[in-house]
Design a protein around this motif. Sequence first.
Motif, PDB file in Angstrom:
ATOM      1  N   GLN A  58       0.599  -1.339  -0.189  1.00  0.00           N
ATOM      2  CA  GLN A  58      -0.147  -0.309  -0.274  1.00  0.00           C
ATOM      3  C   GLN A  58       0.898   0.876   0.078  1.00  0.00           C
ATOM      4  OE1 GLN A  58      -3.529  -0.687  -0.533  1.00  0.00           O
ATOM      5  NE2 GLN A  58      -2.638  -2.166  -0.596  1.00  0.00           N
ATOM      6  N   LEU A  59       2.055   1.127   0.394  1.00  0.00           N
ATOM      7  CA  LEU A  59       2.797   1.755   0.344  1.00  0.00           C
ATOM      8  C   LEU A  59       3.465   2.996  -0.849  1.00  0.00           C
ATOM      9  CD1 LEU A  59       4.785   1.051   3.484  1.00  0.00           C
ATOM     10  CD2 LEU A  59       3.350   2.842   3.385  1.00  0.00           C
ATOM     11  N   ASP A  60       4.461   4.078  -1.727  1.00  0.00           N
ATOM     12  CA  ASP A  60       4.923   4.376  -2.582  1.00  0.00           C
ATOM     13  C   ASP A  60       6.189   2.614  -2.622  1.00  0.00           C
ATOM     14  OD1 ASP A  60       6.639   5.544  -1.057  1.00  0.00           O
ATOM     15  OD2 ASP A  60       5.861   7.269  -0.835  1.00  0.00           O
ATOM     16  N   TRP A  61       7.207   2.575  -3.522  1.00  0.00           N
ATOM     17  CA  TRP A  61       8.390   2.641  -3.401  1.00  0.00           C
ATOM     18  C   TRP A  61       9.286   3.115  -2.554  1.00  0.00           C
ATOM     19  CZ3 TRP A  61       9.214  -2.457  -4.629  1.00  0.00           C
ATOM     20  CH2 TRP A  61       8.374  -2.899  -6.389  1.00  0.00           C
ATOM     21  N   GLN A  62       9.346   4.390  -2.996  1.00  0.00           N
ATOM     22  CA  GLN A  62      10.527   4.680  -1.569  1.00  0.00           C
ATOM     23  C   GLN A  62      10.233   4.384  -0.285  1.00  0.00           C
ATOM     24  OE1 GLN A  62      10.680   9.063  -1.241  1.00  0.00           O
ATOM     25  NE2 GLN A  62      12.475   9.341  -0.859  1.00  0.00           N
ATOM     26  N   ALA A  63       8.699   4.598   0.290  1.00  0.00           N
ATOM     27  CA  ALA A  63       8.572   3.979   1.495  1.00  0.00           C
ATOM     28  C   ALA A  63       8.937   2.545   2.261  1.00  0.00           C
ATOM     29  CB  ALA A  63       6.831   4.421   2.178  1.00  0.00           C
ATOM     30  N   ALA A  64       8.338   1.677   0.826  1.00  0.00           N
ATOM     31  CA  ALA A  64       8.290   0.807   0.934  1.00  0.00           C
ATOM     32  C   ALA A  64       9.754   0.198   1.244  1.00  0.00           C
ATOM     33  CB  ALA A  64       7.889  -0.159   0.224  1.00  0.00           C
ATOM     34  N   LEU A  65      10.639   0.489  -0.205  1.00  0.00           N
ATOM     35  CA  LEU A  65      11.841   0.314   0.449  1.00  0.00           C
ATOM     36  C   LEU A  65      12.501   0.275   1.196  1.00  0.00           C
ATOM     37  CD1 LEU A  65      13.069   0.862  -3.427  1.00  0.00           C
ATOM     38  CD2 LEU A  65      12.876  -1.599  -2.448  1.00  0.00           C
ATOM     39  N   GLN A  66      12.324   0.703   2.194  1.00  0.00           N
ATOM     40  CA  GLN A  66      13.368   2.206   3.617  1.00  0.00           C
ATOM     41  C   GLN A  66      12.402   0.850   4.595  1.00  0.00           C
ATOM     42  OE1 GLN A  66      12.310   6.110   3.122  1.00  0.00           O
ATOM     43  NE2 GLN A  66      14.572   6.212   2.960  1.00  0.00           N
ATOM     44  N   LYS A  67      11.537   0.756   4.620  1.00  0.00           N
ATOM     45  CA  LYS A  67      10.671   0.065   5.613  1.00  0.00           C
ATOM     46  C   LYS A  67      11.360  -1.556   5.703  1.00  0.00           C
ATOM     47  CE  LYS A  67       5.662  -0.888   7.988  1.00  0.00           C
ATOM     48  NZ  LYS A  67       5.026  -0.268   8.242  1.00  0.00           N
ATOM     49  N   ILE A  68      11.712  -1.747   4.371  1.00  0.00           N
ATOM     50  CA  ILE A  68      11.691  -3.617   4.044  1.00  0.00           C
ATOM     51  C   ILE A  68      13.667  -3.724   4.266  1.00  0.00           C
ATOM     52  CG2 ILE A  68      12.905  -4.804   2.627  1.00  0.00           C
ATOM     53  CD1 ILE A  68       9.972  -4.039   0.523  1.00  0.00           C
ATOM     54  N   GLY A  69      14.271  -2.702   4.450  1.00  0.00           N
ATOM     55  CA  GLY A  69      15.576  -1.823   4.887  1.00  0.00           C
ATOM     56  C   GLY A  69      15.375  -2.176   6.691  1.00  0.00           C
ATOM     57  N   MET A  70      14.494  -1.291   7.023  1.00  0.00           N
ATOM     58  CA  MET A  70      14.551  -1.485   8.624  1.00  0.00           C
ATOM     59  C   MET A  70      14.056  -2.455   9.251  1.00  0.00           C
ATOM     60  SD  MET A  70      12.478   2.584  10.138  1.00  0.00           S
ATOM     61  CE  MET A  70      11.349   2.646   8.629  1.00  0.00           C
ATOM     62  N   ALA A  71      12.818  -3.593   8.314  1.00  0.00           N
ATOM     63  CA  ALA A  71      12.747  -4.857   9.146  1.00  0.00           C
ATOM     64  C   ALA A  71      14.166  -5.867   9.006  1.00  0.00           C
ATOM     65  CB  ALA A  71      11.677  -5.355   8.246  1.00  0.00           C
ATOM     66  N   VAL A  72      14.041  -5.505   7.497  1.00  0.00           N
ATOM     67  CA  VAL A  72      15.567  -6.845   7.899  1.00  0.00           C
ATOM     68  C   VAL A  72      16.441  -6.829   8.488  1.00  0.00           C
ATOM     69  CG1 VAL A  72      17.624  -7.234   6.189  1.00  0.00           C
ATOM     70  CG2 VAL A  72      15.158  -7.034   5.181  1.00  0.00           C
ATOM     71  N   MET A  73      16.839  -4.899   8.618  1.00  0.00           N
ATOM     72  CA  MET A  73      17.985  -5.267  10.084  1.00  0.00           C
ATOM     73  C   MET A  73      17.284  -4.850  11.474  1.00  0.00           C
ATOM     74  SD  MET A  73      20.677  -2.831   9.611  1.00  0.00           S
ATOM     75  CE  MET A  73      20.219  -1.351   8.420  1.00  0.00           C
ATOM     76  N   SER A  74      16.504  -5.266  11.498  1.00  0.00           N
ATOM     77  CA  SER A  74      15.986  -5.461  13.042  1.00  0.00           C
ATOM     78  C   SER A  74      15.820  -7.401  13.004  1.00  0.00           C
ATOM     79  CB  SER A  74      14.836  -4.751  13.571  1.00  0.00           C
ATOM     80  OG  SER A  74      13.746  -4.690  13.104  1.00  0.00           O
ATOM     81  N   SER A  75      15.212  -7.907  12.095  1.00  0.00           N
ATOM     82  CA  SER A  75      14.545  -9.415  12.245  1.00  0.00           C
ATOM     83  C   SER A  75      16.336 -10.429  11.966  1.00  0.00           C
ATOM     84  CB  SER A  75      13.542  -9.722  11.650  1.00  0.00           C
ATOM     85  OG  SER A  75      13.929  -9.226  10.248  1.00  0.00           O
ATOM     86  N   VAL A  76      17.290  -9.643  10.929  1.00  0.00           N
ATOM     87  CA  VAL A  76      17.837 -10.571  10.420  1.00  0.00           C
ATOM     88  C   VAL A  76      19.627 -10.451  11.677  1.00  0.00           C
ATOM     89  CG1 VAL A  76      19.471 -11.475   8.411  1.00  0.00           C
ATOM     90  CG2 VAL A  76      16.972 -10.173   7.998  1.00  0.00           C
ATOM     91  N   GLY A  77      19.684 -11.519  11.730  1.00  0.00           N
ATOM     92  CA  GLY A  77      20.848 -12.380  12.404  1.00  0.00           C
ATOM     93  C   GLY A  77      22.297 -12.147  11.610  1.00  0.00           C
ATOM     94  N   GLY A  78      23.411 -11.728  12.423  1.00  0.00           N
ATOM     95  CA  GLY A  78      24.468 -11.342  11.428  1.00  0.00           C
ATOM     96  C   GLY A  78      24.938 -10.186  10.326  1.00  0.00           C
ATOM     97  N   ALA A  79      26.144 -10.661   9.831  1.00  0.00           N
ATOM     98  CA  ALA A  79      26.214 -10.110   8.948  1.00  0.00           C
ATOM     99  C   ALA A  79      25.245  -9.370   7.804  1.00  0.00           C
ATOM    100  CB  ALA A  79      27.411  -9.757   7.766  1.00  0.00           C
ATOM    101  N   SER A  80      24.506 -10.600   7.227  1.00  0.00           N
ATOM    102  CA  SER A  80      23.483 -10.804   6.520  1.00  0.00           C
ATOM    103  C   SER A  80      22.206  -9.477   6.958  1.00  0.00           C
ATOM    104  CB  SER A  80      22.802 -11.645   5.842  1.00  0.00           C
ATOM    105  OG  SER A  80      23.635 -12.797   6.183  1.00  0.00           O
ATOM    106  N   GLY A  81      21.734  -9.327   8.115  1.00  0.00           N
ATOM    107  CA  GLY A  81      20.970  -8.226   8.171  1.00  0.00           C
ATOM    108  C   GLY A  81      21.397  -7.047   7.549  1.00  0.00           C
ATOM    109  N   SER A  82      22.875  -6.461   8.374  1.00  0.00           N
ATOM    110  CA  SER A  82      22.970  -5.443   7.946  1.00  0.00           C
ATOM    111  C   SER A  82      23.350  -5.031   6.873  1.00  0.00           C
ATOM    112  CB  SER A  82      24.366  -4.969   9.304  1.00  0.00           C
ATOM    113  OG  SER A  82      25.520  -3.858   9.166  1.00  0.00           O
ATOM    114  N   LEU A  83      24.132  -5.817   6.166  1.00  0.00           N
ATOM    115  CA  LEU A  83      24.011  -5.361   4.880  1.00  0.00           C
ATOM    116  C   LEU A  83      23.042  -5.254   3.744  1.00  0.00           C
ATOM    117  CD1 LEU A  83      26.924  -7.763   4.221  1.00  0.00           C
ATOM    118  CD2 LEU A  83      26.878  -5.387   4.683  1.00  0.00           C
TER     119      LEU A  83
END
Length: 206
Positions: A58-83
């Motif tokens: 339901q978001l535009d691409w800019q907002a969606a991509l940033q939200k995806i990035g934050m979700a990945v950063m907070s949920s994925v362990g190890g170096a993969s989450g940060s990268l």
Amino acid sequence: MTNSTALLPNLILAVAKTIETNADDLTALDQAIGDGDHVTNLQRGIQALAAQSEALSQLDWQAALQKIGMAVMSSVGGASGSLYGTLFMAMGKNLQNRPLTIAVFAEVFMKAVEAVKQRGKAERGEKTMLDVLIPVAELLLQNADQPEVLEQVKQTAIAGADATQNMLATKGRASFLGERSRGYIDAGAKSSQLMICAIVDVLTAT
């Protein structure tokens, strides 16, 4: 490319399926020269995105991509989450609400890959996910106007992952193995390739 984020649930599902299908092989690669938890970490992030997929659509691409990035950063362990978090957040930041054409995506993706390089303090040739991301970014930037570019992306991603087999690892746990790190495809490069190919398949089928 499409300017609608309505495709995001399908993209997330495709990524989830390819990681699940290849989980055993990826884990074997990671156990050989890594920590052995790469797939578990990735799946945690994918599950977090799947839970938000409808909201993201339901978001535009800019907002969606940033939200995806934050979700990945907070949920994925190890170096993969940060990268990966850095990759998506940088894509959102650099998109700046422009229409998401292939040419625009190519520019945005290259800048995001540069951000990943800086975050990981890594370069191409060091047996990491960047051995897939960098050649894909370069291909897109150089051939964005070519009708067959998405198929070329798949071939480039596969070649990038395969090339890591004979590389010496100089980053992460694998770097401690020295010459023993040769002979194995990097799990992070392979999972990047699989996810890119799954995304391309969805895009070319629509």
